[in-house]
Design a protein around this motif. Sequence first.
Motif, PDB file in Angstrom:
ATOM      1  N   GLU A 176       0.855  -1.186   0.000  1.00  0.00           N
ATOM      2  CA  GLU A 176       0.000   0.000   0.000  1.00  0.00           C
ATOM      3  C   GLU A 176       0.895   1.241   0.000  1.00  0.00           C
ATOM      4  OE1 GLU A 176      -3.049   0.063  -0.445  1.00  0.00           O
ATOM      5  OE2 GLU A 176      -4.040  -1.673   0.443  1.00  0.00           O
ATOM      6  N   ASP A 177       0.441   2.293  -0.680  1.00  0.00           N
ATOM      7  CA  ASP A 177       1.232   3.532  -0.720  1.00  0.00           C
ATOM      8  C   ASP A 177       1.392   4.113   0.684  1.00  0.00           C
ATOM      9  OD1 ASP A 177       1.525   3.361  -3.473  1.00  0.00           O
ATOM     10  OD2 ASP A 177      -0.291   4.527  -3.860  1.00  0.00           O
ATOM     11  N   SER A 178       0.336   4.019   1.477  1.00  0.00           N
ATOM     12  CA  SER A 178       0.395   4.524   2.851  1.00  0.00           C
ATOM     13  C   SER A 178      -0.524   3.672   3.721  1.00  0.00           C
ATOM     14  CB  SER A 178      -0.031   5.993   2.907  1.00  0.00           C
ATOM     15  OG  SER A 178      -1.363   6.141   2.425  1.00  0.00           O
ATOM     16  N   PHE A 179      -0.245   3.646   5.019  1.00  0.00           N
ATOM     17  CA  PHE A 179      -1.065   2.843   5.921  1.00  0.00           C
ATOM     18  C   PHE A 179      -0.878   3.336   7.349  1.00  0.00           C
ATOM     19  CE2 PHE A 179       3.044   0.824   5.379  1.00  0.00           C
ATOM     20  CZ  PHE A 179       3.444   0.510   6.659  1.00  0.00           C
ATOM     21  N   ASP A 180      -1.805   2.928   8.216  1.00  0.00           N
ATOM     22  CA  ASP A 180      -1.755   3.255   9.630  1.00  0.00           C
ATOM     23  C   ASP A 180      -1.508   1.987  10.426  1.00  0.00           C
ATOM     24  OD1 ASP A 180      -2.315   5.932   9.115  1.00  0.00           O
ATOM     25  OD2 ASP A 180      -4.481   5.604   9.224  1.00  0.00           O
ATOM     26  N   TYR A 181      -0.687   2.099  11.463  1.00  0.00           N
ATOM     27  CA  TYR A 181      -0.411   0.941  12.327  1.00  0.00           C
ATOM     28  C   TYR A 181      -0.078   1.452  13.726  1.00  0.00           C
ATOM     29  CZ  TYR A 181       1.807  -3.282  14.165  1.00  0.00           C
ATOM     30  OH  TYR A 181       2.148  -4.374  14.933  1.00  0.00           O
ATOM     31  N   LYS A 182      -0.828   0.957  14.701  1.00  0.00           N
ATOM     32  CA  LYS A 182      -0.638   1.316  16.109  1.00  0.00           C
ATOM     33  C   LYS A 182      -0.607   2.832  16.317  1.00  0.00           C
ATOM     34  CE  LYS A 182       1.468  -2.917  17.807  1.00  0.00           C
ATOM     35  NZ  LYS A 182       2.572  -3.545  18.556  1.00  0.00           N
ATOM     36  N   GLY A 183      -1.557   3.505  15.679  1.00  0.00           N
ATOM     37  CA  GLY A 183      -1.724   4.941  15.863  1.00  0.00           C
ATOM     38  C   GLY A 183      -0.757   5.802  15.087  1.00  0.00           C
ATOM     39  N   LYS A 184       0.085   5.192  14.273  1.00  0.00           N
ATOM     40  CA  LYS A 184       1.043   5.946  13.467  1.00  0.00           C
ATOM     41  C   LYS A 184       0.734   5.777  11.982  1.00  0.00           C
ATOM     42  CE  LYS A 184       4.879   5.385  16.775  1.00  0.00           C
ATOM     43  NZ  LYS A 184       5.088   6.825  17.056  1.00  0.00           N
ATOM     44  N   SER A 185       1.099   6.771  11.198  1.00  0.00           N
ATOM     45  CA  SER A 185       0.904   6.719   9.744  1.00  0.00           C
ATOM     46  C   SER A 185       2.242   6.520   9.061  1.00  0.00           C
ATOM     47  CB  SER A 185       0.254   8.018   9.251  1.00  0.00           C
ATOM     48  OG  SER A 185      -1.045   8.177   9.798  1.00  0.00           O
ATOM     49  N   PHE A 186       2.258   5.676   8.041  1.00  0.00           N
ATOM     50  CA  PHE A 186       3.491   5.356   7.332  1.00  0.00           C
ATOM     51  C   PHE A 186       3.285   5.455   5.823  1.00  0.00           C
ATOM     52  CE2 PHE A 186       3.385   2.976  11.295  1.00  0.00           C
ATOM     53  CZ  PHE A 186       4.605   3.308  11.869  1.00  0.00           C
ATOM     54  N   THR A 187       4.354   5.751   5.134  1.00  0.00           N
ATOM     55  CA  THR A 187       4.354   5.783   3.671  1.00  0.00           C
ATOM     56  C   THR A 187       5.412   4.814   3.160  1.00  0.00           C
ATOM     57  OG1 THR A 187       3.671   8.107   3.628  1.00  0.00           O
ATOM     58  CG2 THR A 187       4.656   7.220   1.622  1.00  0.00           C
ATOM     59  N   GLY A 188       5.014   3.932   2.267  1.00  0.00           N
ATOM     60  CA  GLY A 188       5.968   2.966   1.728  1.00  0.00           C
ATOM     61  C   GLY A 188       6.368   1.934   2.758  1.00  0.00           C
ATOM     62  N   CYS A 189       7.664   1.703   2.910  1.00  0.00           N
ATOM     63  CA  CYS A 189       8.184   0.700   3.845  1.00  0.00           C
ATOM     64  C   CYS A 189       8.641   1.356   5.145  1.00  0.00           C
ATOM     65  CB  CYS A 189       9.358  -0.051   3.214  1.00  0.00           C
ATOM     66  SG  CYS A 189       8.906  -1.010   1.746  1.00  0.00           S
ATOM     67  N   THR A 190       8.574   0.591   6.218  1.00  0.00           N
ATOM     68  CA  THR A 190       9.003   1.098   7.524  1.00  0.00           C
ATOM     69  C   THR A 190       9.728  -0.007   8.286  1.00  0.00           C
ATOM     70  OG1 THR A 190       8.254   2.030   9.631  1.00  0.00           O
ATOM     71  CG2 THR A 190       6.801   0.447   8.576  1.00  0.00           C
ATOM     72  N   THR A 191      10.600   0.382   9.196  1.00  0.00           N
ATOM     73  CA  THR A 191      11.270  -0.582  10.077  1.00  0.00           C
ATOM     74  C   THR A 191      10.633  -0.568  11.466  1.00  0.00           C
ATOM     75  OG1 THR A 191      12.931   1.102  10.668  1.00  0.00           O
ATOM     76  CG2 THR A 191      13.483  -0.404   8.867  1.00  0.00           C
ATOM     77  N   PHE A 192       9.543   0.162  11.619  1.00  0.00           N
ATOM     78  CA  PHE A 192       8.841   0.248  12.899  1.00  0.00           C
ATOM     79  C   PHE A 192       8.410  -1.147  13.357  1.00  0.00           C
ATOM     80  CE2 PHE A 192       4.842   0.764  15.316  1.00  0.00           C
ATOM     81  CZ  PHE A 192       5.325   1.540  16.367  1.00  0.00           C
ATOM     82  N   ALA A 193       8.651  -1.476  14.601  1.00  0.00           N
ATOM     83  CA  ALA A 193       8.280  -2.759  15.211  1.00  0.00           C
ATOM     84  C   ALA A 193       9.094  -3.923  14.669  1.00  0.00           C
ATOM     85  CB  ALA A 193       6.787  -3.050  15.044  1.00  0.00           C
TER      86      ALA A 193
END
Length: 211
Positions: free
Chosen positions: A116-133
């Motif tokens: 997905e171009d952008s998404f929400d996870y655990k109250g945070k918004s992300f664009t593209g790829c993330t290393t969160f969690a």
Amino acid sequence: LKQAEGRVHEMEERLKLAVRGMEAAEQAADEARDSLKAAKEREEEVKATGEATKNTVELLKEQVEKQRQLLQETESKRQKAIDAAKKALVSAEQAKTQLRMLTGGPGVSVTGCLCEDSFDYKGKSFTGCTTFAAKGGGSGWCVVQGDTCGNDLGDGQRYDTCPTRTKAGCSCLQSFMTKGHMVKGCTEERSQGQPWCKVRESGCGLQNGDG
């Protein structure tokens, strides 16, 4: 790659046939419902005249029952056709995913899912790829499209690992063959101090001498 492309074409053709079968079954079911309705209406009309003989009533009841059985049969065929179309759709999507896994491209995860171009996870918004969690390792992860691709994120969404990207923006294969042996990730073989990988995208990167 050619095998994967052929698989996609085969599954798409099967999907077209399944959809046509589903449409034909739905039309047959509609016709059966109309025939049953007409038979019931005819039975009521004859009864309403008060002139119907016992034989006539029995004959009309038989016709209604035959139409009811025909409707049951067509409804069963319709459901089987719908199930076949759903199965064909899943197979077609799986074939496309396998092809994307080999060819890569923007927003394609390591297993061929579409990020997905952008998404929400655990109250945070992300664009593209993330290393969160830390779900996707060092290269990160993204929420992917579809109900079967990737892994369950636990909140109704699905995710997959993002590929390692080269300096040129190419995406690395998770593993590849070079000089007769398997390599996972990146290697410094024949290029000490300069890690490299085999990339998925056609025309991206440089030739390394073994294709």
